[in-house]
Design an enzyme around this catalytic site. Structure first.
Site, PDB file in Angstrom:
ATOM      1  N   HIS A  78       0.828  -1.213   0.000  1.00  0.00           N
ATOM      2  CA  HIS A  78       0.000   0.000   0.000  1.00  0.00           C
ATOM      3  C   HIS A  78       0.859   1.258   0.000  1.00  0.00           C
ATOM      4  CE1 HIS A  78      -3.180   2.807   0.886  1.00  0.00           C
ATOM      5  NE2 HIS A  78      -2.632   3.125   2.040  1.00  0.00           N
TER       6      HIS A  78
ATOM      7  N   GLN B 149     -11.380   3.745   6.176  1.00  0.00           N
ATOM      8  CA  GLN B 149     -10.485   3.470   5.058  1.00  0.00           C
ATOM      9  C   GLN B 149     -11.188   2.656   3.976  1.00  0.00           C
ATOM     10  OE1 GLN B 149      -7.466   1.725   7.644  1.00  0.00           O
ATOM     11  NE2 GLN B 149      -5.984   3.219   6.899  1.00  0.00           N
TER      12      GLN B 149
END
Length: 265
Positions: free
Chosen positions: A149, A210
């Protein structure tokens, strides 16, 4: 073999060098594509090799003061990014369904370039998260999800700054800034007042936030794919943003199930 090398060199010059937006050349790390490649290479080398080797026979570093300062810096940077991205386009100027990239040299378009570059620099700062995990011997935190990520978001932010600095894809800027304000506020509170770590109820909701971020950006990027040629934002890039954020949604959903749903059961 020689023909393959020549074809590769031609493709590199045409697509990598030829498509660059040179308005950002004078900004830090923006003069060459090898700059972000070097940053990610050093990041991965430290996280997977140098860092663990250095910490193997050492106790974990405390870093309490450093962590507080870092979390506070992230909060301030995220607030600045949120306000900057809204001012540069998303609060007043940009259209929600399709916004092309302005490649002109007007003051407003140059301001957008700097705004996208600022987002990239904050993603560079995000890499320090992993460094702290390694130095604190939090090996479980340096997972594929975390490392992938951070690396892909930084490289993607660099590419956006260099090739498409503005337009529809920058919607992730204010959304991500808001999420990071909430997330690093939680980290700052628990680092400064550790006695509240058990009583704060909103930790799992940060992951939900998120997940909402990735879903919203996926849907927003996808709108371009269903519009006619009047939408001048590049459809291949919109498709990549939709697929990438959809992939991150899947990874974070898997993490959420493992971390919270299974614990509840």
């Amino acid at each position: 073999m020689a023909a393959l090398i020549i074809a590769g060199k031609k493709a590199y010059e045409e697509w990598v060098l030829g498509k660059m937006d040179h308005r950002s050349d004078e900004l830090f790390l923006m003069s060459s594509i090898w700059s972000p490649v070097a940053v990610i290479g050093l990041y991965l080398y430290f996280v997977k090799c140098v860092g663990p080797r250095h910490m193997k026979n050492r106790p974990a570093y405390e870093l309490n003061g450093v962590m507080k300062a870092y979390n506070l810096t992230q909060i301030l940077c995220s607030v600045y990014m949120l306000l900057y991205s809204l001012k540069a386009g998303w609060a007043f100027k940009y259209k929600w369904l399709c916004e092309p990239v302005d490649y002109s040299f007007t003051a407003s378009s140059i301001d957008v370039v700097r705004c996208v570059w600022t987002y990239m620099m904050i993603k560079l700062l995000d890499l320090v998260d992993t460094v702290f995990f390694v130095l604190r011997k939090k090996a479980a935190h340096t997972s594929f999800l975390h490392v992938y990520h951070h690396a892909i978001v930084f490289f993607g932010a660099w590419c956006c700054t260099k090739y498409v600095p503005g337009g529809h894809g920058t919607f992730i800027g204010p959304v991500n800034a808001f999420v990071h304000i909430v997330m690093y506020t939680y980290y700052f509170v628990t680092a400064t007042w550790p006695e509240y770590r058990k009583s704060l109820w909103w930790k799992k909701y940060i992951t939900q936030l998120q997940l909402a971020q990735f879903l919203i950006v996926t849907l927003h990027s996808s709108t371009v794919l269903f519009m006619d040629d009047s939408c001048k934002y590049p459809k291949p890039l919109a498709a990549f943003l939709a697929v990438q954020n959809g992939f991150m949604f899947i990874l974070f959903a898997e993490f959420y199930v493992k971390s919270y749903r299974r614990k509840i059961k």
